[in-house]
Design an enzyme around this catalytic site. Sequence first.
Site, short mmCIF file in Angstrom:
data_model
loop_
_atom_site.label_atom_id
_atom_site.label_comp_id
_atom_site.label_asym_id
_atom_site.label_seq_id
_atom_site.Cartn_x
_atom_site.Cartn_y
_atom_site.Cartn_z
N HIS A 72 123.02 88.60 72.97
CA HIS A 72 123.17 88.17 74.36
C HIS A 72 123.61 86.71 74.39
CE1 HIS A 72 120.98 91.42 76.85
NE2 HIS A 72 121.50 91.94 75.77
N TYR A 200 116.36 86.94 85.36
CA TYR A 200 115.07 86.36 85.72
C TYR A 200 115.16 86.03 87.21
CZ TYR A 200 113.80 85.69 80.79
OH TYR A 200 113.48 85.88 79.47
N PRO A 292 104.68 84.95 79.28
CA PRO A 292 105.88 85.56 78.70
C PRO A 292 107.22 85.10 79.28
CG PRO A 292 104.74 87.13 80.12
CD PRO A 292 103.87 85.93 80.03
N LYS A 296 108.77 83.66 74.49
CA LYS A 296 108.45 82.82 73.33
C LYS A 296 107.28 83.29 72.46
CE LYS A 296 111.68 79.94 73.58
NZ LYS A 296 112.73 80.74 72.96
P1 FAD Z 1 99.50 90.57 67.35
O1 FAD Z 1 100.77 91.26 67.67
O2 FAD Z 1 98.43 90.53 68.39
O3 FAD Z 1 98.93 91.21 66.02
C1 FAD Z 1 97.62 90.95 65.55
C2 FAD Z 1 97.15 92.14 64.78
O4 FAD Z 1 95.86 91.87 64.26
C3 FAD Z 1 97.01 93.39 65.62
O5 FAD Z 1 97.70 94.46 65.04
C4 FAD Z 1 95.51 93.63 65.72
O6 FAD Z 1 95.18 95.01 65.78
C5 FAD Z 1 95.04 92.99 64.41
N1 FAD Z 1 93.64 92.54 64.45
C6 FAD Z 1 92.98 91.96 65.47
N2 FAD Z 1 91.73 91.68 65.11
C7 FAD Z 1 91.59 92.08 63.84
C8 FAD Z 1 90.50 92.06 62.92
N3 FAD Z 1 89.32 91.56 63.27
N4 FAD Z 1 90.71 92.54 61.70
C9 FAD Z 1 91.91 93.05 61.34
N5 FAD Z 1 92.97 93.10 62.18
C10 FAD Z 1 92.81 92.62 63.40
N6 FAD Z 1 105.83 88.18 74.01
C11 FAD Z 1 107.06 88.05 74.46
O7 FAD Z 1 107.79 87.20 73.94
N7 FAD Z 1 107.52 88.87 75.47
C12 FAD Z 1 106.72 89.85 76.03
O8 FAD Z 1 107.14 90.59 76.91
C13 FAD Z 1 105.42 89.99 75.60
N8 FAD Z 1 104.58 90.91 76.14
C14 FAD Z 1 103.29 90.98 75.68
C15 FAD Z 1 102.40 91.90 76.24
C16 FAD Z 1 101.07 91.97 75.81
C17 FAD Z 1 100.11 92.96 76.43
C18 FAD Z 1 100.62 91.10 74.78
C19 FAD Z 1 99.18 91.13 74.31
C20 FAD Z 1 101.52 90.19 74.23
C21 FAD Z 1 102.85 90.13 74.67
N9 FAD Z 1 103.76 89.22 74.11
C22 FAD Z 1 105.02 89.11 74.56
C23 FAD Z 1 103.41 88.33 73.05
C24 FAD Z 1 103.85 88.88 71.70
O9 FAD Z 1 103.77 90.28 71.70
C25 FAD Z 1 102.95 88.25 70.68
O10 FAD Z 1 103.20 86.87 70.69
C26 FAD Z 1 103.11 88.81 69.28
O11 FAD Z 1 102.66 90.15 69.23
C27 FAD Z 1 102.33 87.96 68.28
O12 FAD Z 1 102.25 88.60 67.06
P2 FAD Z 1 100.99 88.41 66.13
O13 FAD Z 1 101.28 89.22 64.93
O14 FAD Z 1 100.68 86.98 66.00
O15 FAD Z 1 99.76 89.04 66.96
C1 DHB Z 2 111.17 90.67 77.73
C2 DHB Z 2 109.96 90.05 77.90
C3 DHB Z 2 109.92 88.72 78.25
O1 DHB Z 2 108.76 88.10 78.40
C4 DHB Z 2 111.08 88.00 78.44
O2 DHB Z 2 111.01 86.69 78.80
C5 DHB Z 2 112.27 88.62 78.24
C6 DHB Z 2 112.32 89.96 77.88
C7 DHB Z 2 111.19 92.11 77.38
O3 DHB Z 2 110.13 92.71 77.21
O4 DHB Z 2 112.29 92.66 77.30
#
Ligand code: FAD
Ligand code: DHB
Length: 389
Positions: A72, A200, A292, A296
């Site tokens: 994009h 947006y 979100p 980021k």
């Molecule tokens: P996570 O993806 O949370 O992974 C952590 C992992 O650790 C999980 O699989 C969990 O099961 C595991 N875990 C937790 N506790 C334990 C434990 N005690 N022992 C072992 N394992 C454990 N970001 C965007 O940029 N755009 C979005 O639209 C967006 N939507 C989101 C919607 C939701 C509902 C959430 C919660 C987050 C969203 N995010 C979004 C943020 C993005 O998804 C996260 O920043 C990203 O997943 C971070 O990755 P991570 O691996 O650090 O954490």
């Molecule tokens: C999406 C989520 C976001 O938070 C964003 O800023 C852009 C795209 C998505 O889920 O596609």
Amino acid sequence: MRTQVAIIGGGPSGLLLSQLLMKEGIEAVVLERQTREHVLGRIRAGVLEMGFVDLMREAGVAERLDREGFIHDGTVLSFDNEQVRIDFTELAGRPVTVYGQTEVTRDLYDARDKTGGTTIFEVENVVLHDVETDKPYVTYRKNGQEARIDCDFIAGCDGFHGVSRKTIPDTVRRDFEKVYPFGWLGILSETPPVHHELIYASSERGFALCSMRNAHLSRYYVQCDLSDKVEAWSDQAFWDELRRRIPAETAEALVTGPSIEKSIAPLRSFVSEPMRWGRLFLCGDAAHIVPPTGAKGLNSAASDVFYLHRGLTSYYQERDSAGIDGYSQKALARVWKTQRFSWWMTNLLHRFPDRSDFDIRMQQAEIAHLQDVRAAQETLAKNYVGLPY
Ligand code: FAD
Ligand code: DHB
């Protein structure tokens, strides 16, 4: 069991770190609380910075991403019926890639299967021990049996609700938090995206976002009240509300269909300092959360993984601990800039229920500034495509 790096959490941070370490010959074991299917079922982020894509390439897991990801070159911001297109390539020199977090995670698990790295699913009661010594270890329960992993380092990649951050004592840890007075209601539908770029939209009725996963799969969000229940939002009510918030011609072009996923996420800014304590390093959502709006969350996790991977590699290959010693400071410097951008985008585009007349005028002035001043657009573009690591 013994390994070099015990990684808590098999989300994108933990998996990407494990693959990058494996490429350097550093052994890691990943402990995940959920099943693999559960992790793959979570619909989350969709926009990847170039830095993230480059890390996936470095880890040797970008073959499908390079083939199926969508480049994009820009995005549209709409303010009632006025629109500003932000041209990323012209203003910031690079595009972003649209490729779902679910696909990133799937590719990382597939690669881990091929390379034979150990991932242990459905672990319970993970506890981190002796983190302040040079002989830390992790205990957990699996199928009712207690187990132990001895290691050199622990990477806390277990998200916001994980155990790693909470292992750092209150006397050392400082948390910074801002909770926003609204959430995002998101749906996924097997319909063509309404526009070839993300939109947006800021409107009197609140924020909306038109996004996508591919030519047949769309992702849409509307700002909602924190008290809203997802069951109370019918698909029809969602589509009607979305149409009211996006430009009229876009609303007319919108193709609707049944939702295949629908969820509400609260919006929060959160940072925990420091990101290192003894032999424990926090990565991704375990240390910080962004609202979100600037896309980021996942990208911020990737920059932590970048710094930690570089630090651990220098430690093992050159006995140089400067990278791991400087990890917290380096990661936090970028984290706070990303926090600022996400907070600013959230303030720019949402309708705050408790805003004053002055706040409304400030938001309008901010929008006018963005419409009129190329330097302001350039700042947005540079942050959106991702600050350098
Ligand atoms: P996570 O993806 O949370 O992974 C952590 C992992 O650790 C999980 O699989 C969990 O099961 C595991 N875990 C937790 N506790 C334990 C434990 N005690 N022992 C072992 N394992 C454990 N970001 C965007 O940029 N755009 C979005 O639209 C967006 N939507 C989101 C919607 C939701 C509902 C959430 C919660 C987050 C969203 N995010 C979004 C943020 C993005 O998804 C996260 O920043 C990203 O997943 C971070 O990755 P991570 O691996 O650090 O954490
Ligand atoms: C999406 C989520 C976001 O938070 C964003 O800023 C852009 C795209 C998505 O889920 O596609």
